[in-house]
Structure formats: structure tokens, C-alpha cells
Design a protein around this motif. Structure first.
Motif, PDB file in Angstrom:
ATOM      1  N   ASP A 164       0.829  -1.212   0.000  1.00 35.95           N
ATOM      2  CA  ASP A 164       0.000   0.000   0.000  1.00 35.95           C
ATOM      3  C   ASP A 164       0.856   1.252   0.000  1.00 35.95           C
ATOM      4  OD1 ASP A 164      -2.239  -1.588   0.039  1.00 35.95           O
ATOM      5  OD2 ASP A 164      -2.423  -1.551   2.221  1.00 35.95           O
ATOM      6  N   THR A 165       1.965   1.192   0.760  1.00 37.32           N
ATOM      7  CA  THR A 165       2.911   2.312   0.785  1.00 37.32           C
ATOM      8  C   THR A 165       4.210   1.832   0.165  1.00 37.32           C
ATOM      9  OG1 THR A 165       1.929   3.163   2.821  1.00 37.32           O
ATOM     10  CG2 THR A 165       4.106   3.993   2.230  1.00 37.32           C
ATOM     11  N   ALA A 166       4.434   2.186  -1.090  1.00 41.28           N
ATOM     12  CA  ALA A 166       5.585   1.665  -1.827  1.00 41.28           C
ATOM     13  C   ALA A 166       6.768   2.623  -1.815  1.00 41.28           C
ATOM     14  CB  ALA A 166       5.182   1.361  -3.270  1.00 41.28           C
ATOM     15  N   SER A 167       6.711   3.648  -0.985  1.00 41.27           N
ATOM     16  CA  SER A 167       7.834   4.574  -0.901  1.00 41.27           C
ATOM     17  C   SER A 167       8.918   3.991  -0.009  1.00 41.27           C
ATOM     18  CB  SER A 167       7.372   5.924  -0.349  1.00 41.27           C
ATOM     19  OG  SER A 167       6.806   5.754   0.931  1.00 41.27           O
ATOM     20  N   ALA A 168      10.157   4.292  -0.335  1.00 36.99           N
ATOM     21  CA  ALA A 168      11.282   3.732   0.408  1.00 36.99           C
ATOM     22  C   ALA A 168      11.407   4.388   1.775  1.00 36.99           C
ATOM     23  CB  ALA A 168      12.572   3.923  -0.379  1.00 36.99           C
ATOM     24  N   ALA A 169      11.621   3.563   2.793  1.00 35.20           N
ATOM     25  CA  ALA A 169      11.871   4.086   4.135  1.00 35.20           C
ATOM     26  C   ALA A 169      13.283   4.655   4.198  1.00 35.20           C
ATOM     27  CB  ALA A 169      11.701   2.980   5.168  1.00 35.20           C
ATOM     28  N   ASP A 170      13.501   5.570   5.110  1.00 34.03           N
ATOM     29  CA  ASP A 170      14.815   6.188   5.261  1.00 34.03           C
ATOM     30  C   ASP A 170      15.675   5.328   6.182  1.00 34.03           C
ATOM     31  OD1 ASP A 170      17.023   7.765   5.563  1.00 34.03           O
ATOM     32  OD2 ASP A 170      15.955   9.521   6.335  1.00 34.03           O
ATOM     33  N   PRO A 171      16.788   4.746   5.645  1.00 32.20           N
ATOM     34  CA  PRO A 171      17.647   3.916   6.494  1.00 32.20           C
ATOM     35  C   PRO A 171      18.223   4.681   7.682  1.00 32.20           C
ATOM     36  CG  PRO A 171      18.171   3.603   4.174  1.00 32.20           C
ATOM     37  CD  PRO A 171      17.249   4.782   4.255  1.00 32.20           C
ATOM     38  N   ALA A 172      18.234   6.015   7.594  1.00 30.61           N
ATOM     39  CA  ALA A 172      18.785   6.811   8.681  1.00 30.61           C
ATOM     40  C   ALA A 172      17.845   6.905   9.882  1.00 30.61           C
ATOM     41  CB  ALA A 172      19.123   8.220   8.180  1.00 30.61           C
ATOM     42  N   ASP A 173      16.585   6.543   9.702  1.00 33.25           N
ATOM     43  CA  ASP A 173      15.642   6.575  10.813  1.00 33.25           C
ATOM     44  C   ASP A 173      16.057   5.563  11.875  1.00 33.25           C
ATOM     45  OD1 ASP A 173      14.206   8.506   9.535  1.00 33.25           O
ATOM     46  OD2 ASP A 173      12.612   7.171   8.847  1.00 33.25           O
ATOM     47  N   ALA A 174      15.882   5.934  13.125  1.00 35.31           N
ATOM     48  CA  ALA A 174      16.313   5.067  14.229  1.00 35.31           C
ATOM     49  C   ALA A 174      15.578   3.739  14.243  1.00 35.31           C
ATOM     50  CB  ALA A 174      16.117   5.783  15.564  1.00 35.31           C
ATOM     51  N   GLY A 175      14.351   3.708  13.738  1.00 29.99           N
ATOM     52  CA  GLY A 175      13.556   2.488  13.790  1.00 29.99           C
ATOM     53  C   GLY A 175      13.676   1.601  12.575  1.00 29.99           C
ATOM     54  N   THR A 176      14.592   1.921  11.660  1.00 30.71           N
ATOM     55  CA  THR A 176      14.783   1.101  10.466  1.00 30.71           C
ATOM     56  C   THR A 176      16.149   0.433  10.499  1.00 30.71           C
ATOM     57  OG1 THR A 176      15.774   2.857   9.113  1.00 30.71           O
ATOM     58  CG2 THR A 176      13.361   2.686   9.121  1.00 30.71           C
ATOM     59  N   LEU A 177      16.274  -0.628   9.700  1.00 31.45           N
ATOM     60  CA  LEU A 177      17.524  -1.376   9.625  1.00 31.45           C
ATOM     61  C   LEU A 177      17.784  -1.727   8.167  1.00 31.45           C
ATOM     62  CD1 LEU A 177      19.576  -2.482  11.755  1.00 31.45           C
ATOM     63  CD2 LEU A 177      18.429  -4.687  11.525  1.00 31.45           C
ATOM     64  N   ARG A 178      18.941  -1.328   7.665  1.00 32.37           N
ATOM     65  CA  ARG A 178      19.338  -1.656   6.297  1.00 32.37           C
ATOM     66  C   ARG A 178      20.166  -2.940   6.352  1.00 32.37           C
ATOM     67  NH1 ARG A 178      17.805  -1.411   1.061  1.00 32.37           N
ATOM     68  NH2 ARG A 178      19.454  -0.776  -0.367  1.00 32.37           N
ATOM     69  N   VAL A 179      19.637  -4.003   5.748  1.00 35.62           N
ATOM     70  CA  VAL A 179      20.221  -5.341   5.854  1.00 35.62           C
ATOM     71  C   VAL A 179      20.760  -5.779   4.504  1.00 35.62           C
ATOM     72  CG1 VAL A 179      19.772  -7.754   6.444  1.00 35.62           C
ATOM     73  CG2 VAL A 179      18.591  -5.926   7.683  1.00 35.62           C
ATOM     74  N   MET A 180      21.924  -6.417   4.522  1.00 41.15           N
ATOM     75  CA  MET A 180      22.493  -6.974   3.294  1.00 41.15           C
ATOM     76  C   MET A 180      23.003  -8.372   3.562  1.00 41.15           C
ATOM     77  SD  MET A 180      25.657  -5.466   0.996  1.00 41.15           S
ATOM     78  CE  MET A 180      26.935  -6.554   0.366  1.00 41.15           C
ATOM     79  N   THR A 181      22.752  -9.292   2.621  1.00 41.09           N
ATOM     80  CA  THR A 181      23.281 -10.647   2.718  1.00 41.09           C
ATOM     81  C   THR A 181      24.035 -10.986   1.445  1.00 41.09           C
ATOM     82  OG1 THR A 181      22.732 -12.994   2.976  1.00 41.09           O
ATOM     83  CG2 THR A 181      21.075 -11.615   1.900  1.00 41.09           C
ATOM     84  N   ILE A 182      25.138 -11.722   1.594  1.00 39.68           N
ATOM     85  CA  ILE A 182      25.948 -12.115   0.447  1.00 39.68           C
ATOM     86  C   ILE A 182      26.605 -13.465   0.719  1.00 39.68           C
ATOM     87  CG2 ILE A 182      27.894 -10.747   1.309  1.00 39.68           C
ATOM     88  CD1 ILE A 182      27.146 -11.576  -2.395  1.00 39.68           C
ATOM     89  N   ASN A 183      26.484 -14.364  -0.238  1.00 38.06           N
ATOM     90  CA  ASN A 183      27.220 -15.628  -0.208  1.00 38.06           C
ATOM     91  C   ASN A 183      28.548 -15.385  -0.906  1.00 38.06           C
ATOM     92  OD1 ASN A 183      28.317 -18.190  -1.127  1.00 38.06           O
ATOM     93  ND2 ASN A 183      26.360 -19.117  -0.584  1.00 38.06           N
ATOM     94  N   ALA A 184      29.656 -15.590  -0.185  1.00 40.81           N
ATOM     95  CA  ALA A 184      30.978 -15.195  -0.669  1.00 40.81           C
ATOM     96  C   ALA A 184      31.686 -16.267  -1.483  1.00 40.81           C
ATOM     97  CB  ALA A 184      31.863 -14.797   0.517  1.00 40.81           C
ATOM     98  N   LEU A 185      31.041 -17.416  -1.754  1.00 42.38           N
ATOM     99  CA  LEU A 185      31.608 -18.480  -2.587  1.00 42.38           C
ATOM    100  C   LEU A 185      33.007 -18.884  -2.106  1.00 42.38           C
ATOM    101  CD1 LEU A 185      31.207 -20.339  -5.036  1.00 42.38           C
ATOM    102  CD2 LEU A 185      32.263 -18.564  -6.446  1.00 42.38           C
ATOM    103  N   TYR A 186      33.028 -19.575  -0.975  1.00 41.53           N
ATOM    104  CA  TYR A 186      34.301 -20.040  -0.409  1.00 41.53           C
ATOM    105  C   TYR A 186      35.269 -18.874  -0.160  1.00 41.53           C
ATOM    106  CZ  TYR A 186      33.089 -24.913  -1.416  1.00 41.53           C
ATOM    107  OH  TYR A 186      32.478 -26.148  -1.454  1.00 41.53           O
TER     108      TYR A 186
END
Length: 320
Positions: free
Chosen positions: A88-110
Motif C-alpha cells: 500500500d505504501t511503496a515509498s522507500a523508508a529512510d535507512p537513517a531513521d532510528a527504527g529502520t535497519l538496512r540489511v544486506m546478505t551475500i554468499n561469498a563463494l568459499y
């Protein structure tokens, strides 16, 4: 003419049977039988192929095949359409907000991923929590040399030499209550991360892949993860290489009524992440950020990282 008519029918059935088998595999409430996990993974691609074939058999007046493909196509649309419906709300949240978390995952292939590229993504994408699979001691050192510890100063790592078994968790804020899921082939570390006054347990996920002789191991490890996650009332985020797509019944069982797949919630289409190579485009969405259903997500994207066969997956999670 009769021969040509029969030959066309045979060809159409030969093309249709694999697509129908994928639909049947997706419909089943289980996937722990040889070949099922592999068939199910092709669901999004079977959807794309079924539509033109349905049109062809319709005009070719193959009634039985038309009916079967129409039923399969209805299922495919039902299963895949939600990936293209924005929230319903497709606008991006601000990662700088205290209540948000910017998460990244990566498989590093050995540990063969380019450490500098990973750190550059952490900096440019304002990543606050990083989950790494297939972490080796050498790759952990390379990340440190590239400046990761200056961006994400807190970590809980379980590296492994010359093996896909290592994993690591980095955070911009202190970690506490560190744990590791016992009895799994690959390390799955977790810890509490403070987000705007709320403690969130972040788990690095990496079950054994569903190789033909290891399907039981794959499912058992996902079931163990499911049981642990659902037994913990703490708000949670699970990020990593699940070696499963949303179409796998075992993955949907993990989500249950409590969790959501960030990619599906964002509604920008499946985030295919593997295999990433110069000759082969990514085909399967094996990497996920899984969140509580009451945690809105935004800006869910994939990014290329040289040296590995997985794309990085990033998501902004609104915790509160």
C-alpha cells in the motif's frame, strides 16, 4: 496430413509435460522427495513458458492439453502474481531513521568474493547489518583490510577454512546474546541487534543445499531453523542463502503465519540471485531477507559482487 497432425501433437506434449510437472510439484505440500526441490525452483520460468504454449495449443485445437495447460497457468498466476503487487505504501523508508535497519546478505563463494566490492556496497547502500555466508578466515581478514570494521564495528563470526561452512554477522551497533544454531552443516550464527530501542534477533541463514543425495539434510536443517525461529518470541530478521525459493513448501513452512519474505512484500518481482556468472544470468531466488509480518520493508534490491556466484540482496526493514 494425419502424420503431420500426430507429429505436432507429440511435439506439443513433449514441451508441455515438463511445465505440467513443475505445476504439480509446486502444488504438493511437501518437497523432500528427490527431484521435487529442483522442479519447484523453475516455477517462475515455467510461468513464462506456459502462456505462449497455451496460446499455441488453443489454436491447434488440442482440447485436453489446452485444459491441462489452462489449469497450470491459473496456478502459476496465483503463485507468482503477488511478487508484482506493491505494498500500500511503496515509498522507500529512510535507512537513517532510528527504527529502520538496512540489511544486506551475500554468499561469498568459499571466500572468493571481492572484499573491496562488498565493503563499498556496505558504505554506498548505508548497510547497518551484514550477513555473510561461506566465510573463510582469509576473506574475513580481507574485509577488515578493506575497512569493514570501520563501518560495522561489531561482529560475530564463525569462519571455516576451504569450506562453505563459515558464516559471519556484522553490525553498526553492539551485538548481544550471541548464539549458533546447533547441528547444522554450515554455521548459522545469530545475535540481538538494537533498533530504535527494540532488540531484534538477526540470524545468518545457510542450510545445506538440496543435492540429490542430501535432500533430507536440506529439509531437516530448514525445519530445525523453523522450530527455533518460531519458538523465540523476540522480533526476528533472518538473512542469507536459504538454498530455497518461495515456491518451496519447506520455505513457506518456515514463514508460516508469522514471517514474510521481504522480496515478495516489496512487490517488484522475484529477486533472482543465483547463479551469477558472465555466461549465465541468475535464474533462482535463493537468497532472502525474512522479517516479521508487522515489519514493513522497502527498497529491496540485488547487487552484483565480483568473484561470487550469488548476487547480494539488500532490504530496508522498518522495525518500529
Amino acid at each position: 496430413m494425419r502424420f503431420v497432425h500426430g507429429f505436432i501433437s507429440v511435439v506439443l506434449w513433449i514441451i508441455a509435460i515438463p511445465l505440467l510437472l513443475v505445476a504439480v510439484a509446486r502444488l504438493l505440500p511437501f518437497d523432500n522427495v528427490v527431484s521435487l526441490p529442483h522442479l519447484v525452483a523453475f516455477t517462475p520460468w515455467a510461468t513464462l513458458l506456459t502462456l505462449p504454449l497455451l496460446i499455441i495449443v488453443l489454436f491447434a485445437r488440442r482440447r485436453v492439453l489446452t485444459l491441462l495447460l489452462a489449469v497450470a497457468m491459473a496456478g502459476y498466476v496465483y503463485w507468482t502474481a503477488p511478487f508484482f503487487v506493491p505494498p500500500d505504501t511503496a515509498s522507500a523508508a529512510d535507512p537513517a531513521d532510528a527504527g529502520t535497519l538496512r540489511v544486506m546478505t551475500i554468499n561469498a563463494l568459499y571466500g572468493q568474493a571481492d572484499a573491496r566490492s562488498v565493503v563499498d556496497l556496505v558504505e554506498s547502500q548505508h548497510v547497518e547489518v551484514l550477513a555473510v555466508q561461506e566465510l573463510t578466515p582469509a576473506f574475513e581478514d580481507a574485509l577488515a583490510d578493506a575497512g569493514l570494521d570501520e563501518l560495522l564495528a561489531h561482529s560475530f563470526t564463525v569462519p571455516a577454512d576451504d569450506s562453505p561452512a563459515g558464516s559471519g554477522l556484522w553490525s553498526s551497533t553492539p551485538l548481544s546474546d550471541e548464539e549458533e544454531l546447533p547441528g547444522t552443516s554450515f554455521a548459522m550464527p545469530s545475535a540481538l541487534v538494537g533498533v530504535g530501542g527494540t532488540d531484534v534477533r538477526v540470524t545468518v541463514v545457510h542450510p545445506h543445499p538440496p543435492m540429490p543425495t542430501e535432500i533430507t539434510t536440506w529439509r531437516t536443517e530448514l525445519v530445525e531453523l523453523t522450530e527455533q525461529a518460531h519458538a523465540d518470541d523476540t522480533p526476528q530478521i533472518l538473512a542469507g542463502d536459504f538454498n530455497a525459493t518461495y515456491d518451496h513448501a519447506t520455505f513457506r513452512d518456515l514463514l508460516g503465519s508469522r514471517f514474510s519474505d521481504a522480496t515478495r512484500e516489496w512487490g517488484a518481482g522475484p529477486a533472482v540471485t543465483w547463479p551469477e556468472a558472465a555466461q549465465v544470468p541468475p535464474l533462482f531466488a535463493l537468497d532472502h531477507v525474512v522479517v516479521e509480518k508487522d515489519m514493513p520493508v522497502s527498497d529491496v534490491v540485488t547487487m552484483q559482487v565480483p568473484g561470487t556466484d550469488h548476487r547480494a540482496l539488500l532490504a530496508t526493514v522498518v522495525v518500529e
